[in-house]
Design an enzyme around this catalytic site. Structure first.
Site, PDB file in Angstrom:
ATOM      1  N   TYR A  21      -2.937   1.268  10.408  1.00  0.00           N
ATOM      2  CA  TYR A  21      -3.558   0.089  10.673  1.00  0.00           C
ATOM      3  C   TYR A  21      -4.203  -0.009  12.077  1.00  0.00           C
ATOM      4  CZ  TYR A  21      -0.528  -0.978   6.793  1.00  0.00           C
ATOM      5  OH  TYR A  21       0.090  -0.873   5.694  1.00  0.00           O
ATOM      6  N   ILE A  33       0.774  -1.234   0.058  1.00  0.00           N
ATOM      7  CA  ILE A  33       0.016  -0.016  -0.058  1.00  0.00           C
ATOM      8  C   ILE A  33       0.840   1.047   0.126  1.00  0.00           C
ATOM      9  CG2 ILE A  33      -0.182  -0.067   2.567  1.00  0.00           C
ATOM     10  CD1 ILE A  33      -3.151   0.977   2.123  1.00  0.00           C
ATOM     11  N   ALA A  34       0.756   2.264  -0.821  1.00  0.00           N
ATOM     12  CA  ALA A  34       1.410   3.237  -1.071  1.00  0.00           C
ATOM     13  C   ALA A  34       0.665   4.411  -1.642  1.00  0.00           C
ATOM     14  CB  ALA A  34       2.779   3.037  -1.863  1.00  0.00           C
ATOM     15  N   GLU A  60       2.635  -7.186   7.104  1.00  0.00           N
ATOM     16  CA  GLU A  60       3.950  -7.164   7.919  1.00  0.00           C
ATOM     17  C   GLU A  60       4.243  -5.459   7.578  1.00  0.00           C
ATOM     18  OE1 GLU A  60       5.010  -9.819   5.403  1.00  0.00           O
ATOM     19  OE2 GLU A  60       4.542 -11.420   7.025  1.00  0.00           O
ATOM     20  N   ASN A  62       7.920   2.036  10.952  1.00  0.00           N
ATOM     21  CA  ASN A  62       7.088   2.833  10.323  1.00  0.00           C
ATOM     22  C   ASN A  62       5.815   3.006  10.860  1.00  0.00           C
ATOM     23  OD1 ASN A  62       5.412   3.721   8.115  1.00  0.00           O
ATOM     24  ND2 ASN A  62       5.722   1.908   6.712  1.00  0.00           N
TER      25      ASN A  62
HETATM   26  C1  LIG Z   1       1.306   4.807   4.877  1.00  0.00           C
HETATM   27  C2  LIG Z   1       0.722   5.378   3.878  1.00  0.00           C
HETATM   28  C3  LIG Z   1       0.231   4.724   2.798  1.00  0.00           C
HETATM   29  C4  LIG Z   1      -0.504   6.382   4.632  1.00  0.00           C
HETATM   30  O1  LIG Z   1      -1.215   7.327   3.500  1.00  0.00           O
HETATM   31  P1  LIG Z   1      -1.752   8.573   3.736  1.00  0.00           P
HETATM   32  O2  LIG Z   1      -2.514   8.996   2.506  1.00  0.00           O
HETATM   33  O3  LIG Z   1      -0.849   9.613   4.209  1.00  0.00           O
HETATM   34  O4  LIG Z   1      -2.397   8.343   4.945  1.00  0.00           O
HETATM   35  P2  LIG Z   1      -3.952   8.904   5.379  1.00  0.00           P
HETATM   36  O5  LIG Z   1      -3.834  10.424   5.173  1.00  0.00           O
HETATM   37  O6  LIG Z   1      -5.078   8.251   4.836  1.00  0.00           O
HETATM   38  O7  LIG Z   1      -3.939   8.775   6.923  1.00  0.00           O
HETATM   39  C5  LIG Z   1      -4.814   7.807   7.468  1.00  0.00           C
HETATM   40  C6  LIG Z   1      -4.437   7.533   8.975  1.00  0.00           C
HETATM   41  O8  LIG Z   1      -3.201   6.985   9.067  1.00  0.00           O
HETATM   42  C7  LIG Z   1      -2.436   7.403   9.936  1.00  0.00           C
HETATM   43  N1  LIG Z   1      -1.211   8.358   9.468  1.00  0.00           N
HETATM   44  C8  LIG Z   1      -1.046   8.491   8.251  1.00  0.00           C
HETATM   45  N2  LIG Z   1       0.052   9.261   8.279  1.00  0.00           N
HETATM   46  C9  LIG Z   1       0.282   9.640   9.223  1.00  0.00           C
HETATM   47  C10 LIG Z   1       1.772  10.153  10.137  1.00  0.00           C
HETATM   48  N3  LIG Z   1       2.288  10.735   9.213  1.00  0.00           N
HETATM   49  N4  LIG Z   1       1.753  10.201  11.412  1.00  0.00           N
HETATM   50  C11 LIG Z   1       0.902   9.677  12.187  1.00  0.00           C
HETATM   51  N5  LIG Z   1      -0.077   9.040  11.681  1.00  0.00           N
HETATM   52  C12 LIG Z   1      -0.401   8.856  10.376  1.00  0.00           C
HETATM   53  C13 LIG Z   1      -3.471   8.030  10.896  1.00  0.00           C
HETATM   54  O9  LIG Z   1      -3.899   7.283  11.804  1.00  0.00           O
HETATM   55  C14 LIG Z   1      -4.384   8.622   9.823  1.00  0.00           C
HETATM   56  O10 LIG Z   1      -5.615   8.973  10.315  1.00  0.00           O
HETATM   57  P3  LIG Z   1      -6.048  10.647  10.838  1.00  0.00           P
HETATM   58  O11 LIG Z   1      -5.827  11.250   9.334  1.00  0.00           O
HETATM   59  O12 LIG Z   1      -7.384  10.405  11.105  1.00  0.00           O
HETATM   60  O13 LIG Z   1      -5.133  10.847  11.843  1.00  0.00           O
HETATM   61  C15 LIG Z   1       1.730   6.348   3.147  1.00  0.00           C
HETATM   62  O14 LIG Z   1       2.125   7.184   4.270  1.00  0.00           O
HETATM   63  C16 LIG Z   1       2.812   5.858   2.352  1.00  0.00           C
HETATM   64  O15 LIG Z   1       2.427   5.687   1.199  1.00  0.00           O
HETATM   65  N6  LIG Z   1       4.063   5.378   2.972  1.00  0.00           N
HETATM   66  C17 LIG Z   1       4.970   4.918   2.430  1.00  0.00           C
HETATM   67  C18 LIG Z   1       4.532   3.543   1.926  1.00  0.00           C
HETATM   68  C19 LIG Z   1       4.394   2.549   3.317  1.00  0.00           C
HETATM   69  O16 LIG Z   1       5.091   2.828   4.316  1.00  0.00           O
HETATM   70  N7  LIG Z   1       3.440   1.725   3.160  1.00  0.00           N
HETATM   71  C20 LIG Z   1       2.983   0.710   4.241  1.00  0.00           C
HETATM   72  C21 LIG Z   1       3.928  -0.572   4.133  1.00  0.00           C
HETATM   73  S1  LIG Z   1       3.360  -1.742   5.386  1.00  0.00           S
END
Ligand SMILES: CC(C)(COP(=O)(O)OP(=O)(O)OC[C@H]1O[C@@H](n2cnc3c(N)ncnc32)[C@H](O)[C@@H]1OP(=O)(O)O)[C@@H](O)C(=O)NCCC(=O)NCCS
Length: 193
Positions: free
Chosen positions: A134, A88-89, A122, A127
Site C-alpha cells: 500500500y 486482497i489475497a 484497514e 502485516n
Molecule cells: C499482501 C499480498 C496480497 C501481496 O501479494 P504479492 O503478490 O506477494 O505481492 P507483490 O509481489 O505484488 O508485491 C508488491 C509489493 O508489495 C510489497 N511486498 C509484497 N510482499 C512483500 C514482502 N514479503 N516483504 C516486503 N514487501 C512486500 C512490496 O512493496 C512489493 O513491491 P516490490 O516487489 O517492488 O518490492 C500477499 O502477501 C497476501 O496474499 N497476503 C495474505 C493476505 C493479506 O494479508 N492481505 C492484505 C489484507 S489488508
C-alpha cells in the site's frame, strides 16, 4: 488453518492470467486461499456469496489460465466517492510475482472510472508485506483502530490514498503500472469489467 508451510514460489507472466469479476462458482477456490491467508479471522463462504451480490461491492478473481485455477482475489465497497478495499489475497505459491500489485492496480483502475476520490482500507499492524504494497501506491497511515482483530486482539492501521484523481497520485500510479507491466512480460493480464 494458518500460514505455516512455504510452498515453492511459482513465477507467472501476464499472458498466463485473466482477471474478471468473481463468480459464485469461484468461492470454493477463494476459500482455500482465504483460510490460509487470514487464519481465524477469515471470511466464510457465505460472506463471499453475500459480497459478490452486494450492490456496493465489486470483487475480482485472478485466474491462471494454464492451470485453470484461481490464484488471487480482491474486492472493495463503493461508498459515494470513497472506495473501501475489503479484501486482497494471493495464493501463497504465487506471491512475490507482482500479483498483489496486479489486483490493487485492477481495483484502482476501476475506481478511476467510478469517480472515486479516496481508497481506504484497514490492515493488521503486523502485516508488513501488505503495508509495503500500500505504501508503494502512496497510501498513508491515518491512525489505528485499537483491538480491531478479535482473534489476536491486534490493532488495525487505517490507510488511505490522497485523491486518486490528482496529478500527483496519477503520476505515481502510472510509474508503478509501467514497472509492473515490465515485470509481467510487457503487459497487464487481460481483464473484463
Ligand atoms: C499482501 C499480498 C496480497 C501481496 O501479494 P504479492 O503478490 O506477494 O505481492 P507483490 O509481489 O505484488 O508485491 C508488491 C509489493 O508489495 C510489497 N511486498 C509484497 N510482499 C512483500 C514482502 N514479503 N516483504 C516486503 N514487501 C512486500 C512490496 O512493496 C512489493 O513491491 P516490490 O516487489 O517492488 O518490492 C500477499 O502477501 C497476501 O496474499 N497476503 C495474505 C493476505 C493479506 O494479508 N492481505 C492484505 C489484507 S489488508
Amino acid at each position: 488453518m494458518t500460514e505455516t508451510s512455504n510452498p515453492p514460489r511459482q513465477s507467472v507472466q501476464a499472458e498466463d492470467l485473466l482477471i474478471r469479476r468473481m463468480r459464485t462458482s469461484d468461492i470454493p477456490e477463494v476459500m482455500l486461499i482465504e483460510s490460509v491467508s487470514f487464519g481465524a479471522h477469515h471470511w466464510s463462504a457465505e460472506s463471499f456469496g453475500f459480497e459478490i451480490k452486494n450492490q456496493i461491492g465489486r470483487y475480482y478473481s485472478l485466474i491462471h489460465k494454464g492451470l485453470n485455477r484461481l490464484i488471487g482475489y480482491c474486492g472493495y465497497w463503493l461508498i459515494l466517492d470513497e472506495a473501501h478495499i475489503t479484501t486482497i489475497a494471493v495464493d501463497k505459491a504465487f506471491r512475490g510475482n507482482g500479483l498483489g500489485e496486479v489486483l490493487l492496480v485492477k481495483m484502482l483502475d476501476r475506481m478511476g472510472t467510478q469517480s472515486v476520490k479516496w481508497a481506504t482500507l484497514e490492515v493488521r499492524a503486523s502485516n508488513f508485506s501488505a503495508q509495503q504494497l500500500y505504501y508503494k501506491y502512496h497510501f498513508k497511515s491515518m491512525g489505528t483502530r485499537p483491538h480491531y482483530y478479535q482473534d489476536t486482539d491486534e490493532d488495525a492501521l487505517i490507510m488511505t490514498t490522497d485523491n486518486i484523481l490528482s496529478k500527483e497520485f496519477r503520476q505515481v500510479f502510472r510509474e508503478n503500472r509501467v514497472q509492473l507491466m515490465e515485470r509481467l512480460g510487457g503487459k497487464l493480464p487481460e481483464g473484463a469489467d
